[in-house]
Structure formats: structure tokens, C-alpha cells
Enzyme design. Structure first.
Site, PDB file in Angstrom:
ATOM      1  N   CYS A   1       9.567 102.140  18.639  1.00 45.66           N
ATOM      2  CA  CYS A   1      11.007 102.368  18.719  1.00 45.66           C
ATOM      3  C   CYS A   1      11.337 103.727  18.080  1.00 45.66           C
ATOM      4  O   CYS A   1      10.847 104.044  16.991  1.00 45.66           O
ATOM      5  CB  CYS A   1      11.750 101.254  18.014  1.00 45.66           C
ATOM      6  SG  CYS A   1      11.400  99.633  18.734  1.00 45.66           S
TER       7      CYS A   1
ATOM      8  N   SER B   1      16.065  94.952  10.246  1.00 39.99           N
ATOM      9  CA  SER B   1      15.283  95.936  10.964  1.00 39.99           C
ATOM     10  C   SER B   1      15.585  97.296  10.362  1.00 39.99           C
ATOM     11  O   SER B   1      16.674  97.538   9.826  1.00 39.99           O
ATOM     12  CB  SER B   1      15.707  95.915  12.430  1.00 39.99           C
ATOM     13  OG  SER B   1      15.390  97.133  13.039  1.00 39.99           O
TER      14      SER B   1
ATOM     15  N   GLU C   1      14.253  89.365  10.569  1.00 41.67           N
ATOM     16  CA  GLU C   1      15.134  90.540  10.567  1.00 41.67           C
ATOM     17  C   GLU C   1      16.396  90.197  11.346  1.00 41.67           C
ATOM     18  O   GLU C   1      16.332  89.508  12.356  1.00 41.67           O
ATOM     19  CB  GLU C   1      14.437  91.730  11.217  1.00 41.67           C
ATOM     20  CG  GLU C   1      13.278  92.245  10.404  1.00 41.67           C
ATOM     21  CD  GLU C   1      12.607  93.454  11.035  1.00 41.67           C
ATOM     22  OE1 GLU C   1      12.976  93.826  12.168  1.00 41.67           O
ATOM     23  OE2 GLU C   1      11.717  94.022  10.389  1.00 41.67           O
TER      24      GLU C   1
ATOM     25  N   CYS D   1       4.909  99.425  21.954  1.00 40.37           N
ATOM     26  CA  CYS D   1       4.498 100.143  20.742  1.00 40.37           C
ATOM     27  C   CYS D   1       2.981 100.337  20.704  1.00 40.37           C
ATOM     28  O   CYS D   1       2.490 101.328  20.197  1.00 40.37           O
ATOM     29  CB  CYS D   1       4.936  99.372  19.505  1.00 40.37           C
ATOM     30  SG  CYS D   1       6.561  98.628  19.655  1.00 40.37           S
TER      31      CYS D   1
ATOM     32  N   CYS E   1       3.205  99.071  16.041  1.00 37.50           N
ATOM     33  CA  CYS E   1       4.441  98.355  15.754  1.00 37.50           C
ATOM     34  C   CYS E   1       4.592  98.044  14.256  1.00 37.50           C
ATOM     35  O   CYS E   1       3.654  98.186  13.476  1.00 37.50           O
ATOM     36  CB  CYS E   1       4.481  97.076  16.598  1.00 37.50           C
ATOM     37  SG  CYS E   1       6.133  96.364  16.729  1.00 37.50           S
ATOM     38  N   ASP E   2       5.792  97.583  13.904  1.00 42.18           N
ATOM     39  CA  ASP E   2       6.251  97.566  12.511  1.00 42.18           C
ATOM     40  C   ASP E   2       5.242  97.074  11.473  1.00 42.18           C
ATOM     41  O   ASP E   2       5.101  97.675  10.407  1.00 42.18           O
ATOM     42  CB  ASP E   2       7.494  96.683  12.382  1.00 42.18           C
ATOM     43  CG  ASP E   2       8.706  97.283  13.073  1.00 42.18           C
ATOM     44  OD1 ASP E   2       8.541  98.284  13.807  1.00 42.18           O
ATOM     45  OD2 ASP E   2       9.801  96.746  12.886  1.00 42.18           O
ATOM     46  N   LYS E   3       4.603  95.952  11.741  1.00 39.17           N
ATOM     47  CA  LYS E   3       3.773  95.343  10.700  1.00 39.17           C
ATOM     48  C   LYS E   3       2.347  95.863  10.708  1.00 39.17           C
ATOM     49  O   LYS E   3       1.539  95.490   9.852  1.00 39.17           O
ATOM     50  CB  LYS E   3       3.767  93.810  10.861  1.00 39.17           C
ATOM     51  CG  LYS E   3       5.148  93.187  10.816  1.00 39.17           C
ATOM     52  CD  LYS E   3       5.881  93.536   9.540  1.00 39.17           C
ATOM     53  CE  LYS E   3       7.332  93.099   9.570  1.00 39.17           C
ATOM     54  NZ  LYS E   3       8.201  93.886  10.471  1.00 39.17           N
TER      55      LYS E   3
HETATM   56 FE1  FES Z   1       7.468  97.897  17.787  1.00 33.53          FE
HETATM   57 FE2  FES Z   1      10.064  98.546  17.403  1.00 33.53          FE
HETATM   58  S1  FES Z   1       8.297  99.570  16.699  1.00 33.53           S
HETATM   59  S2  FES Z   1       9.248  96.791  18.383  1.00 33.53           S
END
Ligand code: FES
Length: 569
Positions: free
Chosen positions: A201, A481, A455, A56, A129-131
Site C-alpha cells: 500500500c 492501520s 486494526e 504486496c 506486507c505489514d507483518k
Molecule cells: Fe499489504 Fe497494505 S501493505 S495490505
């Protein structure tokens, strides 16, 4: 630019580098090659969340370098610094996931601390990435210095047996493999095909949801988030971001001018319209909390009820973020909602223009393909939004549900199978012990109880992979997730760790999930929960020291964004 105006823009860095008493400070900077001209320019901190722990963010050094070029070309002095990242996908399914939500707080804290200590005049931040983006936005609001955020972009789709795939297909394949429905060879071939290079992702999971929201909130340049990580436009757009941060500084626009009640409501609207990740509930509440805005779960539910569901994106729909880019990206979504009167168009953005002015200057394709990926508002997938806040005797303070079922609703009543922690649940599901009609309850996974609100993608993907797409439900005080699909309810509050009703559920209790009635309840005689509470004891904490114990003490309830708080807001 006159001296007075330049001094205004350098209000913070002047304190660190001007005058004879700052000779030692300049000396330190000169050791890194800074010149007299650099000291006369505004200092722009460039937070670069590049890392080798996840694809990511793997490419972000290249992106940040272009941002710095843009800053320098526009008359600023860029100073790069790092912040941490946890890979949600790689942390998934084991103890490591306890670090994910904590990483949001550490990202926010570290950017805040560095920018504060170094006296930056403005901030550009590059994350993936997510955070990353929630942490960056929380820091930006705390610092309240002119800030522009750039999302690093999505991964391109992989291809397997004639279909586009992402890492989530691999998570679900694990369940199919465990159930004997997928061969070793096919699992191996899918693993090798699903992730073809850098980027986040690929579906409308948490990172891409937050990428879309950072534009919606007005904190990113419009049109930058949907550009895939490896697309040649990304370098050009990154340089534009460098120029934009200098422009935002010149205009004197600060995050608290942009993050307002209006912009947060726009964010909720877009998340509901697209079927975005339930993590967006946590993150928007945390960002609003940093800005001192009163926001409740009811705001999410109200807006979702008033919002048509128009996003046909995975995991609930068919398309990936790279497809959205092809048909116009985030401006396409915003234009559709704007023209339907569903956005606060007066919300301010980092450009100094309102969101409405920004959206209207974008030429938009209106093609059949665009209509398949983002449905027209007048012909939505479902008449109301995909986020629902449930309440009842099992979640007096609320729980979050993302509706991914094609019917646009979840109505499920089943028998509880209770697990303390994710590992026990995953083992039972992998062994085929969970049956159709059951509600898997996973507790002691809340913000404090986990700690870190893991998650449950490995569990939900295993359920789906075993063929239980809609006939097994899940209820947890942990998170999901953005990639999770099915009748899965998370963020149950109060959590088990603080003695919430979820701690008192027993195997065989009858649980009802009803999105139409916004209900999450357990069918028990009056007084039964109180009777069970008399014998309840909180488990021993897993961590006695270090970061995990510290955050266990500091996290607020999921119903308030699971933000670390020292004093009550
Ligand atoms: Fe980084 Fe999915 S967006 S692991």
C-alpha cells in the site's frame, strides 16, 4: 579463502552435510539438484514470503530469484523456503483481521524453526506486507545468524479524477458512499484505479514504515526499501542483497550486533520524524524484546518530543512512497536527521560500516521537490514528532496516538459511544448514528481480547469518509492501520479483556484526549471505576481451540509489543 575460514562460515551447515554419517542428508539434497560444490559452500536460507493472497507480495518470487542469483554468484548455496503472509487490506474490516498480528508471530516462528532445523549459515529474507518485516526481524534476532532483509517495495500510485490514490482512498470512499456523498459509479471507478499492480500500500502506512525502519535499523542494504515493486532497479538491488549476505557472513556480523539500543532508538526517531504507523511502536518493542533490550513506551514519547516532524507523507501528509524514491529514498531521510545530530551514527549495520559511514557515502539530491516531501530539519512541519504516548485513568499502562492533524496536536473532549467489538461500531457509523463531538470507544479488540488486536481502518475510514475528519474521535484497545488519520487513540492498556478501565466506560462518559498533556482520561468521580469493576465480567472467549485460542493465551500487553511470551522477560 582457506579451509579454516570456509569451515568457520559453514559452522552450522557442516553439521548437516559433512562426513559419511550425513550421506542420507546429502542424498536428499542431491534429489533437488545440489552438487558437491554446493556442499562445500555456506548454506544461505532465502525466506521468500511470496503469495497470491496480496499484491504486496505477489511479485516476490521474482525478487527472491534475484537474491538467490546474488548468493550463488558470491559463492553461497541458496536454499529457498516460504513463510506465511496475511493481507492486512483484504483482512480489514471483518473477523479475518484477527489473523494479522498473529501472522507476525507465525512468520517469526516459521523462519526461526526452518533456519534452526536446516542449519543455515546465514539468512536472506524477502517480505512485503505489514507483518512481514517485523516477523522477519524477530526471527533474525532469535536465530542470531548473519541476516540481510530486503523489502519488496511499494505499489505505484493509482490515478483517479486527476489525483494520485491508493487503497486507502477506497476505504475512505466507502464511508463517503455510505453517506451518499459518492456515487456507485465513482466508487466503482476508484476501486478499479487505486491499485495498479504489485507492491505494498502506497503511503507511509505500516509496510512502508517498516521498510524504512529496516534500513534505519541497519538490517537492510541502504537504499533498497523505497525502490517501488515494479521498478527495474529492484532486480539489481536484489542481486546485491544476495552478495551482501555473503559479505555479512564473511564479516561475522550478526543481528544482535546490529539490533541494539542505539539502532532501536534510531528507529523510533525516524518513525517519529516521519509520522510513521503506530504499529511501529508494537513492532519495535517486539523486536527489542527478542533482543533482550529494555524498551518502554516512555522511550517512544521522549524521543518523539525531541524530534521534528519532517515527513510530508500520506496519510497525514501529501506524498506516497514512490515519490520518496524519486528524491533519494530512505538515505535522504537519514542524511537529514544525521546532519542534525539526531541519529546514533555509530550504530553497526550489516555491511560492517556504521550507519553514519553508510549514510555519508550516499549522494543526495537537495531539490525543492525533496524539501516538499521530507522537510529540512531546520524548517520542519512541526517542532516535535508525530507519535505520542498517552496515559491517564483510562490507560494507566499507556496508549498510542499518531498526530495527523495539521496543527500538530490533538485536544479533544467528548461524550463516549461504547461498542464491544468492531462490527457494532462499523454498523452504527455506517448508519450515521455517530455524531460530531462523540468519542467512539471500541473494546475487546486487544491482543488477548480480540484476539489479535484488529486494526480499525474500516471504522476510521468510514468516520473520515462521512466528513468527520477531526470532530469525531476514537479510543480502542485494538490497533490502527498506518493509513488511519484523525484523532484516533489505539493500544489502550490494560485492555478490556484483562479488566482494564476501558472495559468500564459507559455511554455518555466524558473522555479527554490531549496530546500536549499526553493525557487519555475519563471524567468520573473518585471510586466510580472501582465501583463499576465489582460487576464487570469477562466475556466468553470466541475461540476454544486452534491458533486463535493459542495466541490469545500467549500474547503480552500492547504496552510490551503484544509479543508472544512464555516466560516474563
Ligand atoms: Fe499489504 Fe497494505 S501493505 S495490505
Amino acid at each position: 579463502m582457506g579451509d579454516q575460514e570456509n569451515d568457520r562460515r559453514r559452522a552450522r551447515s557442516r553439521v548437516t552435510v559433512d562426513g559419511p554419517e550425513r550421506a542420507p542428508h546429502r542424498s536428499m539434497y542431491r534429489a533437488m539438484g545440489l552438487t558437491d560444490q554446493d556442499f562445500r559452500q555456506p548454506f544461505v536460507g532465502v525466506a521468500n514470503l511470496a503469495t497470491e493472497v496480496t499484491p504486496c507480495n505477489f511479485h516476490l518470487d521474482l525478487v527472491a530469484a534475484e537474491v538467490k542469483t546474488g548468493v550463488r554468484d558470491a559463492g553461497g548455496t541458496p536454499i529457498e523456503f516460504p513463510a506465511i503472509t496475511v493481507s492486512d487490506a483484504i483482512a480489514m474490516g471483518h473477523q479475518g483481521m484477527k489473523g494479522s498480528l498473529i501472522s507476525r508471530e507465525i512468520i517469526a516462528d516459521s523462519i526461526e524453526v526452518v533456519a534452526f532445523a536446516e542449519g543455515f549459515d546465514a539468512l536472506a529474507a524477502v517480505g512485503g506486507c505489514d507483518k512481514n518485516l517485523p516477523g522477519i526481524l524477530m526471527a533474525a534476532v532469535r536465530l542470531n545468524i548473519p541476516t540481510v532483509v530486503l523489502y519488496g517495495g511499494t505499489m505505484m500510485p493509482g490515478h483517479f479524477q486527476g489525483r494520485a490514490v491508493s487503497v486507502v482512498d477506497v476505504f475512505e470512499a466507502v464511508g463517503a458512499h455510505a453517506a451518499g456523498r459518492l456515487s456507485d459509479q465513482d466508487l466503482d471507478a476508484l476501486e478499479r484505479a487505486a491499485c495498479p499492480g504489485p507492491g505494498t500500500c502506497g503511503g507511509l502506512f505500516t509496510a512502508n514504515t517498516m521498510g524504512i525502519l529496516v534500513e534505519t535499523l541497519g538490517m537492510a542494504k541502504l537504499g533498497t526499501s523505497a525502490v517501488p515493486a515494479v521498478h527495474p532497479d529492484r532486480a539489481r538491488r536484489a542481486r546485491e542483497v544476495g552478495a551482501q549476505v555473503m559479505e555479512t557472513l564473511a564479516l561475522g556480523i550478526r543481528p544482535k550486533d546490529v539490533i541494539t539500543r542505539q539502532s532501536i532508538e534510531n528507529g523510533i526517531r525516524v518513525a517519529a520524524a516521519l509520522g510513521g504507523s503506530t504499529n511501529s511502536v508494537l513492532h519495535l518493542m517486539a523486536i527489542a524484546g527478542e533482543a533482550g533490550l529494555a524498551l518502554t513506551l516512555e522511550d517512544f514519547d521522549r524521543i518523539s518530543r525531541e524530534t521534528p516532524h519532517i515527513g510530508n507523507l500520506k496519510p497525514g501528509g501529501e506524498y506516497l512512497m514512490a515519490d520518496l524514491h524519486r528524491v533519494g529514498g530512505v538515505p535522504l531521510i537519514l542524511r537529514r536527521l544525521l546532519e542534525a545530530g539526531l541519529l546514533h551514527e555509530d550504530a553497526m549495520t550489516i555491511s560492517g560500516k556504521t550507519l553514519g559511514e553508510e549514510i555519508r557515502q550516499y549522494p543526495l539530491p537537495t531539490t525543492e521537490e525533496a524539501d516538499r516531501i521530507v522537510y529540512p530539519v531546520e524548517r520542519p512541519l512541526h517542532p516535535d514528532g508525530a507519535l505520542a504516548i498517552l496515559r491517564g485513568n483510562l490507560a494507566p499502562d499507556g496508549a498510542a496516538l499518531k498526530i495527523t492533524d495539521p496543527s500538530g496536536a490533538v485536544e479533544f473532549t467528548g461524550s463516549a459511544r461504547v461498542f464491544d467489538g468492531e462490527e457494532a461500531a462499523f454498523a452504527a457509523i455506517s448508519a450515521g448514528l455517530v455524531q460530531s463531538g462523540e468519542v467512539v470507544v471500541i473494546r475487546y479488540e486487544g491482543p488477548q481480547g480480540g484476539p489479535g488486536m484488529r486494526e480499525m481502518l474500516s471504522v476510521t475510514a468510514a468516520i473520515v469518509g462521512q466528513g468527520h475528519v477531526s470532530d469525531v474521535a476514537m479510543v480502542t484497545d485494538g490497533r490502527f492501520s498506518g493509513a488511519t488519520r484523525g484523532p484516533m487513540v489505539g493500544h489502550v492498556s490494560p485492555e478490556a479483556w484483562v479488566g482494564g478501565p476501558i472495559a468500564l466506560i459507559q455511554d455518555g462518559d466524558t473522555i479527554t484526549i490531549n496530546s500536549r498533556k499526553r493525557e487519555l482520561s475519563v471524567d468520573l468521580p473518585a471510586g466510580e471505576l472501582d465501583r463499576r469493576r465489582e460487576t464487570w465480567r469477562r466475556p466468553e472467549p470466541q475461540f476454544r481451540g486452534g491458533a486463535f485460542a493459542k495466541y490469545q493465551r500467549l500474547f503480552s500487553s500492547a504496552s510490551r509489543g503484544a509479543r508472544t511470551t512464555i516466560w516474563e522477560d
